[in-house]
Design an enzyme around this catalytic site. Structure first.
Site, short mmCIF file in Angstrom:
data_model
loop_
_atom_site.label_atom_id
_atom_site.label_comp_id
_atom_site.label_asym_id
_atom_site.label_seq_id
_atom_site.Cartn_x
_atom_site.Cartn_y
_atom_site.Cartn_z
N HIS A 94 0.82 -1.22 0.00
CA HIS A 94 0.00 0.00 0.00
C HIS A 94 0.85 1.27 0.00
O HIS A 94 0.31 2.37 -0.19
CB HIS A 94 -0.94 0.03 1.21
CG HIS A 94 -1.97 -1.06 1.20
ND1 HIS A 94 -2.84 -1.23 0.15
CD2 HIS A 94 -2.26 -2.04 2.09
CE1 HIS A 94 -3.63 -2.28 0.39
NE2 HIS A 94 -3.29 -2.79 1.56
N ASP A 135 -2.49 -10.50 -2.26
CA ASP A 135 -3.09 -10.03 -1.01
C ASP A 135 -4.58 -9.76 -1.24
O ASP A 135 -5.01 -9.48 -2.36
CB ASP A 135 -2.38 -8.73 -0.58
CG ASP A 135 -2.76 -8.28 0.82
OD1 ASP A 135 -2.04 -8.60 1.77
OD2 ASP A 135 -3.81 -7.59 0.95
N HIS A 185 -6.20 -7.22 -0.41
CA HIS A 185 -6.40 -5.81 -0.76
C HIS A 185 -5.61 -5.44 -2.02
O HIS A 185 -4.54 -5.99 -2.27
CB HIS A 185 -5.95 -4.91 0.39
CG HIS A 185 -6.59 -5.22 1.70
ND1 HIS A 185 -6.01 -6.06 2.62
CD2 HIS A 185 -7.76 -4.80 2.22
CE1 HIS A 185 -6.81 -6.15 3.68
NE2 HIS A 185 -7.88 -5.40 3.46
N ASP A 225 -4.51 -12.75 3.67
CA ASP A 225 -5.77 -12.27 4.23
C ASP A 225 -6.95 -12.67 3.34
O ASP A 225 -8.09 -12.28 3.58
CB ASP A 225 -5.77 -10.76 4.51
CG ASP A 225 -4.96 -9.95 3.51
OD1 ASP A 225 -4.56 -10.52 2.46
OD2 ASP A 225 -4.75 -8.75 3.74
C1 SP5 Z 1 -1.13 -5.10 3.99
C2 SP5 Z 1 -2.59 -5.13 4.29
O1 SP5 Z 1 -3.20 -6.18 4.24
N1 SP5 Z 1 -3.17 -3.98 4.67
C3 SP5 Z 1 -4.56 -3.92 4.94
C4 SP5 Z 1 -5.03 -2.58 5.34
C5 SP5 Z 1 -6.48 -2.57 5.59
N2 SP5 Z 1 -6.89 -1.42 6.31
C6 SP5 Z 1 -8.29 -1.23 6.47
C7 SP5 Z 1 -8.85 -2.31 7.31
C8 SP5 Z 1 -10.29 -2.08 7.69
C9 SP5 Z 1 -10.60 -3.16 8.68
N3 SP5 Z 1 -11.96 -3.25 8.99
C10 SP5 Z 1 -12.15 -4.37 9.87
C11 SP5 Z 1 -13.55 -4.80 9.91
C12 SP5 Z 1 -13.57 -6.12 10.63
N4 SP5 Z 1 -14.89 -6.65 10.67
ZN ZN Z 2 -4.20 -7.07 2.76
#
Ligand code: SP5
Ligand code: ZN
Length: 352
Positions: A165, A199, A201, A289
């Site tokens: 990111h 990943d 994301h 993830d």
């Molecule tokens: C490297 C990587 O995987 N970064 C991920 C960043 C995600 N950031 C936003 C996460 C929002 C999490 N919301 C959690 C809801 C759980 N029910």
């Molecule tokens: Zn991720």
């Protein structure tokens, strides 16, 4: 230092990567324990060292600043060093003012202006962040160096904090330095590089860094950004720009995507693009993830799917650097990483 045999998958890891400890983030108005914990890589480390003969773990050498500066803006690197100097040992800085004045320049010696260098409020800075991020980048860089020299056809950077990111000028998404981009940049003079980002994301930072580059193909499978972080990028229409037009491939997938659907898209979309590009090197941004039990992700991949995925990428027969990205279900993280690397190793064995 143990001798490297053809059986080994070299792994790079440094204990200073554990010193970065983001305490919390906000999720739906709730303050939750930060998912990007040191225990993630401790768990992977344990799994790899328990695996009898396949892996050899060693520490990287420190990466010179000049190398990092090929990928990241000097202001961003100065900001990290300001944080290392000015923050107290137990302090975490969460930017909450994100000023965007066109053409304005922010001052990286002023921590109050951190928001100008930052994509979101879940990625804090502490005094240890800079060092941990440099060691994380060094892991990716050393893995790439080994593969680039032809000393190994597969190497793994046990990177953490993650990187995909982070863009040239901004950190976010738990990422500070773009480890995969650093690895790809170091290989690029030797030949074309394909980056595959698995990943959950979208790897917005990696995409941005190589968006105009025809020598680096970026292929990413990820959750639909309409619904999931990073929201602003990862759409199928983003296909590169200028000379890089056609060298960026986004493959957004729906919530609930399972191994079968995922591998189908790998087979029908990702692998054909990779074969057509015919890279000299492959860099994998390996996030886990996408796992069914992940607390942040919403896909349903199982451990066996990672081995299968590894095998199919291994069949490309391209020297490969794997860089650790996300994956937050710590209990099975090491298992999933090991399965993926074993698959890559097996898949690559029968190709010459
Ligand atoms: C490297 C990587 O995987 N970064 C991920 C960043 C995600 N950031 C936003 C996460 C929002 C999490 N919301 C959690 C809801 C759980 N029910
Ligand atoms: Zn991720």
């Amino acid at each position: 230092m143990p001798r490297l045999t053809s059986k080994d998958i070299p792994v790079f890891f440094h204990s200073r990567q554990l010193d970065h400890r983001p305490p919390y983030e906000w999720a739906g108005g709730e303050r939750i324990r930060h998912p990007e914990t040191p225990s993630r890589i401790e768990a992977i480390f344990r799994c790899l060292t328990n695996e009898d003969t396949l892996f050899t773990v060693r520490a990287p050498e420190r990466l010179p600043l000049s190398w990092i500066a090929r990928t990241h803006a000097p202001e961003l690197l100065e900001l990290y060093q300001t944080a290392a100097r000015d923050l107290k040992a137990d302090e975490s800085l969460y930017p909450f003012v994100f000023h965007r004045r066109r053409g304005a320049r922010a001052d990286p010696s002023q921590l109050n202006q951190t928001g100008a260098f930052c994509l979101d409020s879940g990625t804090p800075l502490s005094a240890s962040t800079w060092d941990a991020a440099v060691w994380s980048a060094a892991c990716a860089f050393e893995a790439a160096r080994l593969v680039g020299r032809g000393d190994s056809r597969l190497a793994y950077g046990l990177c953490r904090p993650p990187g995909h990111h982070a863009s040239r000028e901004q950190f976010g998404g738990y990422c500070y330095l773009n480890n995969a981009a650093l690895a790809a940049k170091s290989l690029r003079p030797k030949g074309k590089v394909a980056i595959v980002d698995i990943d959950f994301h979208h790897g917005n930072g990696t995409q941005e860094i190589f968006y105009r580059d025809s020598k680096v193909l970026f292929v990413s499978l990820h959750a639909d950004p309409k619904e999931f972080y990073p929201y602003f990028s990862g759409y199928a229409a983003e296909s590169g720009a200028g000379p890089g037009q056609g060298f960026n491939l986004n493959l957004p997938l729906p919530r609930g995507c399972d191994g079968r659907e995922y591998l189908h898209v790998i087979e029908t979309k990702a692998l054909p693009a990779l074969r057509a590009f015919s890279p000299a090197f492959l860099v994998v941004s390996a996030g886990f993830d996408t796992y069914k039990a992940d607390p942040i992700g919403a896909f349903r991949l199982e451990t066996a799917d990672y081995e299968e995925l590894g095998e199919r990428l291994g069949h490309l027969g391209v020297p490969t650097v794997v860089v650790q990205e996300g994956g937050y279900y710590v209990q099975h993280l090491g298992l999933n990483v090991t399965a993926f690397l074993r698959g890559l190793y097996k898949g690559g064995r029968n190709v010459s």
